[in-house]
Scaffold this active site. Sequence first.
Site, short mmCIF file in Angstrom:
data_model
loop_
_atom_site.label_atom_id
_atom_site.label_comp_id
_atom_site.label_asym_id
_atom_site.label_seq_id
_atom_site.Cartn_x
_atom_site.Cartn_y
_atom_site.Cartn_z
CG ASP A 1 7.23 6.07 0.89
OD1 ASP A 1 7.20 6.49 2.06
OD2 ASP A 1 6.26 6.19 0.11
CD GLU B 1 10.92 6.39 3.19
OE1 GLU B 1 9.85 6.45 3.81
OE2 GLU B 1 11.23 7.22 2.30
#
Lengths: 231, 231
Positions: B52, B124
């Site tokens: 992320d 992610e």
Amino acid sequence: MIEALTKELKETYQVVFKDISLLEQAFTHSSYVNEHRHLELTDNERLEFLGDAVLELIISEYLYHHFQDLPEGKLTKLRATIVCEDSLAKFAKECGFDAHIRLGKGEENSNGRNRSSLLCDLFEAFLGALFIDQGSQKANDFIYQVIIPKIESGAFSHEMDHKTALQEVLQKNGDISIEYKLVREEGPAHNRIFHVEVNAGGKLLGIGSGKSKKVAEQKAAEVALGDLNQK
Amino acid sequence: MIEALTKELKETYQVVFKDISLLEQAFTHSSYVNEHRHLELTDNERLEFLGDAVLELIISEYLYHHFQDLPEGKLTKLRATIVCEDSLAKFAKECGFDAHIRLGKGEENSNGRNRSSLLCDLFEAFLGALFIDQGSQKANDFIYQVIIPKIESGAFSHEMDHKTALQEVLQKNGDISIEYKLVREEGPAHNRIFHVEVNAGGKLLGIGSGKSKKVAEQKAAEVALGDLNQK
């Protein structure tokens, strides 16, 4: 003004900007730009946008590698306490950045120089400028000089559970294996009490008890931490 | 299963993992770990935490350099539309990642393989694994192959104002100067109408009118975009 800042950055952090205008921009608040329109300056907000992401990654990478036993939820919580307005404002002050920001008169008179949100933005903007001017390694070096030692000395320990905080303190000088051992159980099944020892490097650091192994481990870590902090 | 994935990654993205177990971890959902406790697997959530932040920085750096005229607020908004659950889930599907994730039976039966949040996390997590295994440059390369072309082809233009969207389309093949020129004003001061032309590379692309220069510029850009999209 910028001379004093460049001198400080060089002496304290071994940071020398190639593009001084980028450094100036990081230290220019929008209120100053608004009051000096004829100078056609740019404020530090775009740099803050970038610096925020730079900081987030450096801290995330550190936490990911350093707290291998922490699940995602706890990593996220810990990151949020490190990368938050109050904490970044403190780091900006510790770096002496507050003395160098260019503010408009209104902002100056309303004590903007001490406002958390302004100082937090300043810290991020500086990091954004550093990242562009010097690359990711130098931005990393700066954070490892300014923020990481604080994490390692336990400045954020109150945000961790006791086991994590103990790991933090014990492993700051290198890897050391920490072991939790169930040494005794007693009582009937519906009201059982567990006793756990925590050992590190072969040394007993604390004993804790509780109605589950998990609780007993936390207690043992809490006791160990209390002892270590008294030394 | 992992063989098919490594083959695809190599052929499509020239990505070859050194540590295959990291790649496997990225494609392991917690529901699979829970149903196969004897295998002592680790799910992809910690990698997602890291990925992320990796993605946030790559996109931020791109936007910072590519949209030099956008203020911080608009950069933040644009970043949020690119780095959001729906958009990352789409990228995960486009990469064919959904075929390879290891899910528990319950998750599989409730159509978890098509759930946005799960696919977003997977994307992610993959990026986190790529970052650890191959470094930041390779993670960058991957995003420049998968996401950046979409931004440049206007997939997020609806989230930009017309001037920004026009700049996006015109500058995707290099720098081109875009000029807005006030060509006429009419009417009394309290009800004035402004007419603006937009030119790029010396060519007139559109004319717009409005009660302020700003509105007229947006209109001109909108007209220019409409024309360009019909070509």
